[in-house]
Design a protein around this motif. Sequence first.
Motif, PDB file in Angstrom:
ATOM      1  N   THR A  41      41.626  13.926  52.577  1.00 45.42           N
ATOM      2  CA  THR A  41      42.379  12.972  51.767  1.00 45.42           C
ATOM      3  C   THR A  41      42.283  13.419  50.306  1.00 45.42           C
ATOM      4  O   THR A  41      41.421  14.202  49.946  1.00 45.42           O
ATOM      5  CB  THR A  41      41.802  11.554  51.900  1.00 45.42           C
ATOM      6  OG1 THR A  41      40.406  11.611  51.563  1.00 45.42           O
ATOM      7  CG2 THR A  41      41.979  11.019  53.306  1.00 45.42           C
ATOM      8  N   ASN A  42      43.212  12.885  49.493  1.00 49.10           N
ATOM      9  CA  ASN A  42      43.186  13.248  48.080  1.00 49.10           C
ATOM     10  C   ASN A  42      41.921  12.744  47.404  1.00 49.10           C
ATOM     11  O   ASN A  42      41.474  11.621  47.647  1.00 49.10           O
ATOM     12  CB  ASN A  42      44.409  12.657  47.365  1.00 49.10           C
ATOM     13  CG  ASN A  42      45.659  13.482  47.627  1.00 49.10           C
ATOM     14  OD1 ASN A  42      45.559  14.649  47.988  1.00 49.10           O
ATOM     15  ND2 ASN A  42      46.808  12.879  47.468  1.00 49.10           N
ATOM     16  N   ASN A  43      41.363  13.560  46.591  1.00 49.87           N
ATOM     17  CA  ASN A  43      40.156  13.198  45.861  1.00 49.87           C
ATOM     18  C   ASN A  43      40.512  12.741  44.451  1.00 49.87           C
ATOM     19  O   ASN A  43      40.471  11.559  44.138  1.00 49.87           O
ATOM     20  CB  ASN A  43      39.213  14.410  45.851  1.00 49.87           C
ATOM     21  CG  ASN A  43      37.945  14.177  45.069  1.00 49.87           C
ATOM     22  OD1 ASN A  43      37.480  13.046  44.967  1.00 49.87           O
ATOM     23  ND2 ASN A  43      37.392  15.229  44.499  1.00 49.87           N
ATOM     24  N   LYS A  44      40.900  13.680  43.583  1.00 51.34           N
ATOM     25  CA  LYS A  44      41.268  13.313  42.214  1.00 51.34           C
ATOM     26  C   LYS A  44      42.099  14.420  41.589  1.00 51.34           C
ATOM     27  O   LYS A  44      42.065  15.568  42.040  1.00 51.34           O
ATOM     28  CB  LYS A  44      40.014  13.058  41.371  1.00 51.34           C
ATOM     29  CG  LYS A  44      39.125  14.281  41.188  1.00 51.34           C
ATOM     30  CD  LYS A  44      37.880  13.896  40.407  1.00 51.34           C
ATOM     31  CE  LYS A  44      36.850  14.990  40.314  1.00 51.34           C
ATOM     32  NZ  LYS A  44      37.206  16.182  39.586  1.00 51.34           N
ATOM     33  N   PRO A  45      42.891  14.061  40.555  1.00 50.46           N
ATOM     34  CA  PRO A  45      43.639  15.120  39.874  1.00 50.46           C
ATOM     35  C   PRO A  45      42.697  16.032  39.100  1.00 50.46           C
ATOM     36  O   PRO A  45      41.679  15.569  38.576  1.00 50.46           O
ATOM     37  CB  PRO A  45      44.552  14.349  38.908  1.00 50.46           C
ATOM     38  CG  PRO A  45      44.022  12.976  38.823  1.00 50.46           C
ATOM     39  CD  PRO A  45      43.091  12.741  39.953  1.00 50.46           C
ATOM     40  N   GLU A  46      43.006  17.303  39.075  1.00 52.17           N
ATOM     41  CA  GLU A  46      42.184  18.273  38.339  1.00 52.17           C
ATOM     42  C   GLU A  46      42.952  18.721  37.113  1.00 52.17           C
ATOM     43  O   GLU A  46      44.133  19.063  37.200  1.00 52.17           O
ATOM     44  CB  GLU A  46      41.856  19.480  39.231  1.00 52.17           C
ATOM     45  CG  GLU A  46      41.097  19.135  40.496  1.00 52.17           C
ATOM     46  CD  GLU A  46      39.716  18.515  40.221  1.00 52.17           C
ATOM     47  OE1 GLU A  46      39.108  18.877  39.191  1.00 52.17           O
ATOM     48  OE2 GLU A  46      39.276  17.669  41.023  1.00 52.17           O
ATOM     49  N   TYR A  47      42.252  18.737  35.987  1.00 51.60           N
ATOM     50  CA  TYR A  47      42.899  19.043  34.712  1.00 51.60           C
ATOM     51  C   TYR A  47      42.239  20.224  34.020  1.00 51.60           C
ATOM     52  O   TYR A  47      41.070  20.524  34.249  1.00 51.60           O
ATOM     53  CB  TYR A  47      42.804  17.837  33.774  1.00 51.60           C
ATOM     54  CG  TYR A  47      43.585  16.638  34.222  1.00 51.60           C
ATOM     55  CD1 TYR A  47      44.941  16.543  33.949  1.00 51.60           C
ATOM     56  CD2 TYR A  47      42.955  15.596  34.912  1.00 51.60           C
ATOM     57  CE1 TYR A  47      45.670  15.433  34.356  1.00 51.60           C
ATOM     58  CE2 TYR A  47      43.678  14.489  35.321  1.00 51.60           C
ATOM     59  CZ  TYR A  47      45.029  14.414  35.037  1.00 51.60           C
ATOM     60  OH  TYR A  47      45.742  13.323  35.442  1.00 51.60           O
ATOM     61  N   LEU A  48      43.024  20.837  33.146  1.00 47.48           N
ATOM     62  CA  LEU A  48      42.444  21.776  32.197  1.00 47.48           C
ATOM     63  C   LEU A  48      42.508  21.085  30.833  1.00 47.48           C
ATOM     64  O   LEU A  48      43.577  20.690  30.376  1.00 47.48           O
ATOM     65  CB  LEU A  48      43.231  23.086  32.185  1.00 47.48           C
ATOM     66  CG  LEU A  48      42.603  24.266  31.437  1.00 47.48           C
ATOM     67  CD1 LEU A  48      43.115  25.579  32.010  1.00 47.48           C
ATOM     68  CD2 LEU A  48      42.868  24.238  29.945  1.00 47.48           C
ATOM     69  N   ASP A  49      41.348  20.918  30.228  1.00 42.20           N
ATOM     70  CA  ASP A  49      41.272  20.214  28.957  1.00 42.20           C
ATOM     71  C   ASP A  49      41.736  21.148  27.839  1.00 42.20           C
ATOM     72  O   ASP A  49      41.168  22.226  27.638  1.00 42.20           O
ATOM     73  CB  ASP A  49      39.818  19.776  28.726  1.00 42.20           C
ATOM     74  CG  ASP A  49      39.700  18.766  27.606  1.00 42.20           C
ATOM     75  OD1 ASP A  49      40.575  18.760  26.709  1.00 42.20           O
ATOM     76  OD2 ASP A  49      38.728  17.976  27.638  1.00 42.20           O
ATOM     77  N   LEU A  50      42.780  20.708  27.117  1.00 41.18           N
ATOM     78  CA  LEU A  50      43.351  21.587  26.084  1.00 41.18           C
ATOM     79  C   LEU A  50      42.336  22.010  25.029  1.00 41.18           C
ATOM     80  O   LEU A  50      42.417  23.096  24.472  1.00 41.18           O
ATOM     81  CB  LEU A  50      44.524  20.889  25.386  1.00 41.18           C
ATOM     82  CG  LEU A  50      45.831  20.882  26.152  1.00 41.18           C
ATOM     83  CD1 LEU A  50      46.824  19.958  25.472  1.00 41.18           C
ATOM     84  CD2 LEU A  50      46.388  22.290  26.250  1.00 41.18           C
ATOM     85  N   LYS A  51      41.372  21.131  24.773  1.00 44.40           N
ATOM     86  CA  LYS A  51      40.436  21.511  23.707  1.00 44.40           C
ATOM     87  C   LYS A  51      39.484  22.617  24.165  1.00 44.40           C
ATOM     88  O   LYS A  51      38.822  23.240  23.340  1.00 44.40           O
ATOM     89  CB  LYS A  51      39.696  20.284  23.157  1.00 44.40           C
ATOM     90  CG  LYS A  51      38.646  19.650  24.015  1.00 44.40           C
ATOM     91  CD  LYS A  51      37.896  18.594  23.162  1.00 44.40           C
ATOM     92  CE  LYS A  51      36.749  17.963  23.909  1.00 44.40           C
ATOM     93  NZ  LYS A  51      37.216  16.951  24.898  1.00 44.40           N
ATOM     94  N   PHE A  52      39.473  22.883  25.472  1.00 38.82           N
ATOM     95  CA  PHE A  52      38.722  24.040  25.968  1.00 38.82           C
ATOM     96  C   PHE A  52      39.660  25.170  26.418  1.00 38.82           C
ATOM     97  O   PHE A  52      39.236  26.114  27.091  1.00 38.82           O
ATOM     98  CB  PHE A  52      37.809  23.640  27.122  1.00 38.82           C
ATOM     99  CG  PHE A  52      36.749  22.648  26.721  1.00 38.82           C
ATOM    100  CD1 PHE A  52      35.899  22.918  25.662  1.00 38.82           C
ATOM    101  CD2 PHE A  52      36.616  21.436  27.397  1.00 38.82           C
ATOM    102  CE1 PHE A  52      34.929  21.997  25.280  1.00 38.82           C
ATOM    103  CE2 PHE A  52      35.649  20.515  27.013  1.00 38.82           C
ATOM    104  CZ  PHE A  52      34.802  20.793  25.954  1.00 38.82           C
ATOM    105  N   GLY A  53      40.926  25.035  26.036  1.00 34.95           N
ATOM    106  CA  GLY A  53      41.909  26.049  26.423  1.00 34.95           C
ATOM    107  C   GLY A  53      41.603  27.415  25.829  1.00 34.95           C
ATOM    108  O   GLY A  53      42.002  28.441  26.360  1.00 34.95           O
ATOM    109  N   ASN A  54      40.883  27.430  24.699  1.00 34.05           N
ATOM    110  CA  ASN A  54      40.521  28.707  24.069  1.00 34.05           C
ATOM    111  C   ASN A  54      39.202  29.250  24.606  1.00 34.05           C
ATOM    112  O   ASN A  54      38.677  30.225  24.077  1.00 34.05           O
ATOM    113  CB  ASN A  54      40.428  28.550  22.541  1.00 34.05           C
ATOM    114  CG  ASN A  54      39.277  27.642  22.123  1.00 34.05           C
ATOM    115  OD1 ASN A  54      38.863  26.773  22.892  1.00 34.05           O
ATOM    116  ND2 ASN A  54      38.762  27.834  20.925  1.00 34.05           N
TER     117      ASN A  54
END
Length: 543
Positions: A41-54
């Motif tokens: 089942t779906n757990n949670k959305p996964e994100y890339l945090d822009l402030k750690f994009g660098n």
Amino acid sequence: MAEATLGPESRRSASGSFNVTESLLQDGKLYIGTSRKPDDTNNKPEYLDLKFGNRHGLVTGATGTGKTVTLQVLAEGFSNAGVPVFCADVKGDLSGIGAIGEPKDFLQKRADQIGLTPYEFQEFPVIFWDLYGEKGHRVRTTISEMGPLLLSRLMNATDAQEGVINIAFKIADQGGLPLLDLKDFQALLNYMGENASTLSNQFGFVSKASVGSIQRELLILEQQGAEQFFGEPALKISDIMRTTNDGRGAISVLAADKLMMNPRLYGTFLLWMLSELFEVLPEVGDPEKPKLVFFFDEAHLLFNDAPKVLTERVEQVVRLIRSKGVGVYFVTQNPLDVPETVLAQLGNRVQHALRAYTPREQKAVKTAADTFRPNPEFNCADVITQLGTGEALVSTLEGKGAPSMVERTLVRPPASRVGPVTDAERKDIMKVSPVAGLYDEDFDRESAYEILMARAKKAADSVAAQEQADAQPEEKPAGGSRWTLPGFGDDEPAAQPAPKQPKPRAGYQRETVAEAAMKSVARTVASSLGRALVRGILGSLRR
Ligand SMILES: Nc1ncnc2c1ncn2[C@@H]1O[C@H](COP(=O)(O)OP(=O)(O)O)[C@@H](O)[C@H]1O
Ligand SMILES: [Mg+2]
């Protein structure tokens, strides 16, 4: 409750599904996909945090497991967040990011699986580039800009050859000689061959044999088409850092299918870009979102038999470029393709499926698994071999910059087209590109050359007398090489045609690096005699 859960309630609409615009860019984060629980089942959305994009990233996986689509998804996210992106299109299939997506069963299925409703389509502001000028705007640089380290790498130079290349740049940098294209470099090498003994006294041993072998290598490069890449107008870094009026980041897509046939040129070119970015961009610390994100597809080509010193410098640039707001994302099949020191700096990770038949493959799986912060719900190494297409282990930086616990994630379907644009579409996109017309024509080389020579002469004249007094008196070289070497005598044939005026170039105002170099030489000469141009870590000119 049969309905899949999608994580924090704030990210769900009343119907339990995502709102696309909200979900794709949530609280300064980009949505990568949705993770699954062991019961599927779906757990949670996964994100890339822009402030750690660098803080850089890594996308790995065997062929056909979904790396390019993941790259596309990340590029879309960055662009929507106003971050310009540069990526190489190795197979041509990434070009579709410039076209609006089409409803296809396999994409809709993925959208349904992860509860991405409505699944909306979008086209992105793309600038196509091509070293060969066929599938995009021409990209060029000059020999001067590339510098001795990368040029040596491009030519696969031996130590002896590299020594001579270093001396050539010393002569050119000190004398303010712009090396624009391969012909300029040939001319300088001619001069060096003819004056080997005099130059050896001043700069260190110039082996005639090495000069000759470099000249032969240059001919090979020329035949491989590298010639088109060296010259002017050289690429202006600000042109890959554009944003649109509605605040989206331009996605620069470099056509690399043909380029890949010359892997060293491909690798050297991307390293040159990285080096340029590093030298040109100011320090910004850790910005809210990156200034630019740079994807290195087929990253193994950068490091394949690279000399140790180059690998060390790349490691250094990757480490330091973070504070210039540039995120570097390596895309490759196998995490072992990237040197460990570089690997250690890649904070955001998407690991697609790997095979594990051979011992080397098993080692890769283990390495990949070991780099994740473990999830007690599953065994990383096992899961890596079981992942489906477009499914990946994902861990991104969170909180104060620590890696999140690894999650088994279904990557979202792209909003733009999966697959290439047609030639007609590509042409249309190029026609309305913000750089249309800026790079199409070669700069009138003879004129530029004459003018630059005149400047070099002017700059040099003020010190010529001084330097001449210091230099050994030397014979004039017999062959008509077209260089005037300030301080080394004038081997210019007497009957040179008068300098032509350059054709007026509407809208093109870039101060070429060569011109800038001339000015900076003039400044240097004015302040202290004979100080060389300053070169950075990877050998690009410091600005
Ligand atoms: N996130 C995804 N959603 C839906 N289909 C996907 C996804 N990722 C990959 N695919 C499918 O798998 C194919 C191969 O993916 P691709 O990214 O080209 O693999 P790779 O670059 O690793 O060789 C795609 O053409 C697409 O059909
Ligand atoms: Mg691919």
